[in-house]
Write an enzyme that holds these catalytic residues in place. Structure first.
Site, PDB file in Angstrom:
ATOM      1  N   HIS A  98     -12.925 112.895 -22.598  1.00 49.08           N
ATOM      2  CA  HIS A  98     -12.652 113.071 -24.459  1.00 49.08           C
ATOM      3  C   HIS A  98     -12.419 112.390 -25.568  1.00 49.08           C
ATOM      4  O   HIS A  98     -12.345 111.547 -26.324  1.00 49.08           O
ATOM      5  CB  HIS A  98     -10.778 113.504 -24.836  1.00 49.08           C
ATOM      6  CG  HIS A  98     -10.826 114.759 -23.700  1.00 49.08           C
ATOM      7  ND1 HIS A  98      -9.418 115.371 -22.722  1.00 49.08           N
ATOM      8  CD2 HIS A  98     -10.588 115.847 -24.203  1.00 49.08           C
ATOM      9  CE1 HIS A  98      -9.334 116.472 -22.174  1.00 49.08           C
ATOM     10  NE2 HIS A  98     -10.051 117.164 -23.423  1.00 49.08           N
ATOM     11  N   HIS A 123      -8.759 102.732 -26.250  1.00 47.72           N
ATOM     12  CA  HIS A 123      -9.805 103.844 -25.708  1.00 47.72           C
ATOM     13  C   HIS A 123     -10.392 104.511 -27.075  1.00 47.72           C
ATOM     14  O   HIS A 123     -10.242 103.255 -28.379  1.00 47.72           O
ATOM     15  CB  HIS A 123      -9.613 105.400 -25.699  1.00 47.72           C
ATOM     16  CG  HIS A 123      -8.159 105.948 -26.810  1.00 47.72           C
ATOM     17  ND1 HIS A 123      -7.065 105.338 -25.881  1.00 47.72           N
ATOM     18  CD2 HIS A 123      -8.005 106.947 -27.350  1.00 47.72           C
ATOM     19  CE1 HIS A 123      -6.417 106.321 -27.256  1.00 47.72           C
ATOM     20  NE2 HIS A 123      -6.697 106.600 -27.876  1.00 47.72           N
TER      21      HIS A 123
END
Ligand SMILES: [Zn+2]
Length: 260
Positions: A98, A123
């Protein structure tokens, strides 16, 4: 004897084989840690997240969801965000399927109004999730912090396209895990250019949510107004590892105001 054995063996084996896939998926669903599969497109894409599991209900029912399009932000006297990433020690860089995520072992924190939030991970999303005045950016970093009450504060950095290599991103691209499930160790030297031991007052502030299931609300969002650049080559490096866009669509502001 032999044929009887074979017959009974097969009669045991075949039903076992036939039921094996059902058994596996049932046990997956019962596992306390298991999350339903979600994705950024198709039947498990963002418009369906809220239907994939009762736990993901906020993805469709929430009124304070992220990301948002930041426009008409209201001027306010925001408290400085004091970064202390001097002793940042990363654990690893992981391709979660993801996102590309850097897990932090220790040493990073921010303070807002004397409240301390510890950096857990950061992230990347490409293209950006949050927008500013209807404009999207090629890359966005989310620095996820939590305080001792497990409340979250996410610092967002939007990267501008074009120009030179961004020095802070070079070590990450050098260690980039290219496929889902891959991870590489990082050392303190690999994240030292993210040290931002300074006070930042130029940011957008609003209440929002996680931008991935379960879309939990009550997240304090801090979107930096200063936007560093990155080179086209670096952007392609992130996109090649991500394999697909990983941005949730813009969510309505509803009753919220954005301050700056
Ligand atoms: Zn994120």
């Amino acid at each position: 004897m032999k044929s009887v054995f074979m017959k009974s063996f097969c009669s045991l084996l075949i039903p076992a084989l036939l039921t094996a896939p059902a058994f596996v998926s049932a046990s997956d669903n019962k596992s306390p840690d298991a999350q339903p599969e979600w994705s950024y497109s198709g039947a498990n894409g963002p418009s369906h997240w809220g239907d994939l599991s009762p736990e993901f209900n906020m993805c469709k029912q929430g009124k304070n969801q992220s990301p948002v399009d930041i426009s008409n932000a209201i001027k306010a006297k925001l408290p400085a965000v004091k970064f202390d990433y001097a002793m940042l020690v990363p654990e690893n860089i992981v391709n979660t399927g993801h996102s590309i995520q850097i897990n932090i072992r220790s040493g990073g924190s921010i303070k807002i109004d004397d409240e301390k939030f510890i950096l857990k991970q950061f992230h990347f999303h490409s293209p950006s999730e949050n927008m500013i005045d209807h404009a999207s950016y090629p890359l966005e970093a989310h620095f996820v912090h939590s305080n001792d009450k497990n409340e979250l504060a996410v610092v967002s950095i939007l990267y501008q396209p074009g120009g030179m290599d961004n020095l802070a991103l070079i070590p990450l691209l050098r260690n980039m895990p290219m496929n889902k499930g891959d991870s590489n160790r990082l050392s303190a030297a690999d994240t030292q250019l993210f040290e931002r031991n300074k006070s930042v007052k130029n940011y957008f502030s609003f209440n929002g949510s996680l931008t991935t299931p379960p879309c939990t609300e009550g997240v304090r969002w801090i979107v930096m107004q200063s936007r560093p650049g990155l080179s086209r080559r670096q952007l392609l490096g992130f996109q090649k590892a991500l394999k697909h866009p990983n941005s949730r669509p813009i969510q309505p502001l509803n009753a919220r105001i954005v301050t700056k």
